[in-house]
Design a protein around this motif. Sequence first.
Motif, PDB file in Angstrom:
ATOM      1  N   GLN A 348      -8.110  14.638 -38.710  1.00 44.87           N
ATOM      2  CA  GLN A 348      -8.335  13.375 -38.000  1.00 44.87           C
ATOM      3  C   GLN A 348      -7.028  12.587 -37.872  1.00 44.87           C
ATOM      4  OE1 GLN A 348     -11.397  10.936 -39.670  1.00 44.87           O
ATOM      5  NE2 GLN A 348     -11.205   9.338 -38.136  1.00 44.87           N
ATOM      6  N   HIS A 471     -12.253  19.388 -22.229  1.00 43.09           N
ATOM      7  CA  HIS A 471     -12.781  20.095 -23.405  1.00 43.09           C
ATOM      8  C   HIS A 471     -12.439  19.357 -24.695  1.00 43.09           C
ATOM      9  CE1 HIS A 471     -14.270  23.341 -25.787  1.00 43.09           C
ATOM     10  NE2 HIS A 471     -13.074  23.650 -26.286  1.00 43.09           N
ATOM     11  N   THR A 472     -11.267  18.723 -24.736  1.00 40.63           N
ATOM     12  CA  THR A 472     -10.864  17.962 -25.924  1.00 40.63           C
ATOM     13  C   THR A 472     -11.830  16.810 -26.188  1.00 40.63           C
ATOM     14  OG1 THR A 472      -8.559  18.503 -25.514  1.00 40.63           O
ATOM     15  CG2 THR A 472      -8.990  16.665 -26.987  1.00 40.63           C
ATOM     16  N   ASP A 473     -12.174  16.090 -25.114  1.00 37.40           N
ATOM     17  CA  ASP A 473     -13.143  14.989 -25.276  1.00 37.40           C
ATOM     18  C   ASP A 473     -14.466  15.506 -25.835  1.00 37.40           C
ATOM     19  OD1 ASP A 473     -12.029  13.282 -22.260  1.00 37.40           O
ATOM     20  OD2 ASP A 473     -11.336  13.156 -24.343  1.00 37.40           O
ATOM     21  N   ALA A 474     -14.898  16.659 -25.321  1.00 39.30           N
ATOM     22  CA  ALA A 474     -16.172  17.219 -25.796  1.00 39.30           C
ATOM     23  C   ALA A 474     -16.086  17.589 -27.276  1.00 39.30           C
ATOM     24  CB  ALA A 474     -16.544  18.442 -24.954  1.00 39.30           C
ATOM     25  N   LEU A 476     -14.169  16.271 -29.544  1.00 38.89           N
ATOM     26  CA  LEU A 476     -14.146  15.053 -30.362  1.00 38.89           C
ATOM     27  C   LEU A 476     -15.548  14.457 -30.494  1.00 38.89           C
ATOM     28  CD1 LEU A 476     -10.852  13.413 -29.095  1.00 38.89           C
ATOM     29  CD2 LEU A 476     -11.252  14.479 -31.310  1.00 38.89           C
ATOM     30  N   ARG A 477     -16.290  14.482 -29.395  1.00 35.13           N
ATOM     31  CA  ARG A 477     -17.687  13.973 -29.478  1.00 35.13           C
ATOM     32  C   ARG A 477     -18.528  14.844 -30.412  1.00 35.13           C
ATOM     33  NH1 ARG A 477     -16.887  13.179 -23.842  1.00 35.13           N
ATOM     34  NH2 ARG A 477     -17.955  15.145 -23.397  1.00 35.13           N
ATOM     35  N   GLN A 478     -18.154  16.144 -30.489  1.00 38.42           N
ATOM     36  CA  GLN A 478     -18.897  17.046 -31.373  1.00 38.42           C
ATOM     37  C   GLN A 478     -18.344  17.042 -32.796  1.00 38.42           C
ATOM     38  OE1 GLN A 478     -18.650  20.839 -29.432  1.00 38.42           O
ATOM     39  NE2 GLN A 478     -19.526  20.063 -27.501  1.00 38.42           N
ATOM     40  N   ASN A 479     -17.391  16.114 -33.067  1.00 37.26           N
ATOM     41  CA  ASN A 479     -16.796  15.983 -34.407  1.00 37.26           C
ATOM     42  C   ASN A 479     -16.143  17.301 -34.846  1.00 37.26           C
ATOM     43  OD1 ASN A 479     -16.042  14.579 -36.684  1.00 37.26           O
ATOM     44  ND2 ASN A 479     -17.919  15.037 -37.815  1.00 37.26           N
ATOM     45  N   GLN A 480     -15.311  17.851 -33.949  1.00 35.46           N
ATOM     46  CA  GLN A 480     -14.548  19.062 -34.265  1.00 35.46           C
ATOM     47  C   GLN A 480     -13.058  18.767 -34.101  1.00 35.46           C
ATOM     48  OE1 GLN A 480     -15.946  22.700 -32.387  1.00 35.46           O
ATOM     49  NE2 GLN A 480     -17.980  21.801 -32.029  1.00 35.46           N
ATOM     50  N   ALA A 484     -10.014  20.298 -31.617  1.00 26.70           N
ATOM     51  CA  ALA A 484      -9.384  19.364 -30.675  1.00 26.70           C
ATOM     52  C   ALA A 484      -7.881  19.379 -30.840  1.00 26.70           C
ATOM     53  CB  ALA A 484      -9.930  17.954 -30.884  1.00 26.70           C
TER      54      ALA A 484
END
Length: 644
Positions: A348, A471-474, A476-480, A484
């Motif tokens: 993070q 894909h990066t935004d996705a 981050l939303r998936q807490n990966q 990312a």
Amino acid sequence: MKHCFYFLLIAFQLTLLCRGVLNAQVPKSLDSLEIYVKTHPPIDTNFVRATLRLAYELFTKKAAYQRADSLLQGAETLSIKLDYGRGLSNTYTNMGSLYYLTDRPQEALALYQKSLKSAESYTLHPRIITEKTTDVALALNKLKQYDKAVETSLKVIRMEEQYNIQPRNSRTYEIIGLALKNMNKPRQAIAYFQQRLALMKQSSATPYGLAITEHNIGRCYDDLNQEKEAILHYKTALSFIHGTDYELLRSDILGNIGLALQKDKRFQEAKPYLEQSLAMAIKQGNKEAIAPGYFMMGRFYEELKDYKQAEYYMKKALAMANERGDKAIISEYTQGLADLYGGMKDFQQAYVFQLERNQRMDSTTTVRTNAEVQRMVAKYETEKKEARIKLLQQQARFNQQEAERTRFRTNALLIGAALLLLLGGAVSAWLLNRSKLRRLEEAQKLRKQIAHDLHDEVGSTLSSISMLSGHTDALLRQNQPESAQKTVQKIYTDARQILESIDEIIWTINPGNDSLHRIALRLREYAQPLMEAKGIVLHFSADSSLDDYPVSMEVRRNLYLIGKEAINNLIKYSQATQATIRFELQNDQLMVLIEDNGRGFDAAQVSQRTGQNSMKQRASAMGGTLAVQSTLGQGTRLQLIMNP
């Protein structure tokens, strides 16, 4: 210390002691100078010389910049009052040196130029004029105007030859060496630094000056990743100033020894050097040296996997960089923290710092890319206008010639002239249309080539960046955050690839590169750093007469891509220790040879990854032949022959 500017900043200082700013009537030690300035009235030139000496001692040895600046202001006022030209010129030199040391090169340049103007207006000795000109070259080098710095230094050398000034000013060779080093040409830079050492040893050079030059040679070997050679020169430099008061220079040298030992994996030996360097910088209170010192310590503990200590030092370095507002250093330290947190598995925090660093970099990249594209478009538009003007001029000349022919034929035979005029008009229209068509075809071909290159080299990569960003935004939303982080690094790599591709396209269409010699130099610049990184010794040669052979854009592009493909194959697969690239003219034919002493391959089993078919097709398109010979365990030889 990689980011301490003292390696470049202090180089000019050594000659101040030799400039005649003092005579026997003025004391030399710092304490006696303080007493002299306090007890003597400011009424004569001796007082000016003592003030200059005291200011010099304060800002080079004690980093007492404010006190030194105040003394120099007083020296300027008294020199003007006494109409003391040499004192006034030396005052401006010292002011420029002070600003140079405090990282204000633009103001330093203005003062050096003022010093030179004063020396010229008072018609001082040519030696003094050359010294002042050398200061100007040094400031230009600091401002990254390397071409002007080298030009000014060469001007000094010519002046010394003209006036037969002996001994020669060795600082000019130092400045040329620094410019070459900053242009990523460390081997050429070493040659100039060694010339300076030779000149200094012929005269009464100070240990301080010898230390600076040895130090710079060490930095060049550092750039070449020859750490043992670098350490040898660093320690030689340190021995020259042993027992002196030059703590700022000593701090820099100690830091570089520590870094070289660290790169050589000799951590226990490196630690005391790094600690001494940082302690001396803190003692002097010099923030320009303290921040890099903290960052070095952070990198050191990171390699030892002592992440807590590494985080402590790197954050202190970034905080000091933010105080100074140095964008390049802030970007580097931010990237350092991102890498550190990645190693700590704190993805993070790694993502936060990586994103901040990429935002800084992307802003710079956008500006630079836009500028390159605008320059390319402007050049293209200019070429189109020039082609139109040339076409109109040709048409005007043609019409004028036709009119003259018509008048002559009319006087001879009216009917025959009329028939010939009709025939000439028809031929003229056909030739003109044919000429227009040929130029339109050439322009269309160039536009298609540029569009094709931009699509192949840039379009697909931009599409990749666009998809990866989404894909990066996705992720981050998936807490990966770990995934990312990898995606962000891929975006960064793709952006760098776009810059390199655009640079190659611009180089290819630039008419200034339309000679065989320019192609040879471009391939050497491409191959040298890659082979050095792999530990491959490159032997390069090119006939000097290649400059006399211009080539078309298409030939230039195909020849460069063949060489680039061959070099990439050599780097990736050969496992060689020696490589040769040679451009020769043999019987009015160009012979390009690229060979290595690597492991070779079975020529009967050609791998698609080597791109041999593509290279042979490009060679055939140029009217040439490409031969590839390889034997297992005995290396590979690629030879291209074509008519230039």
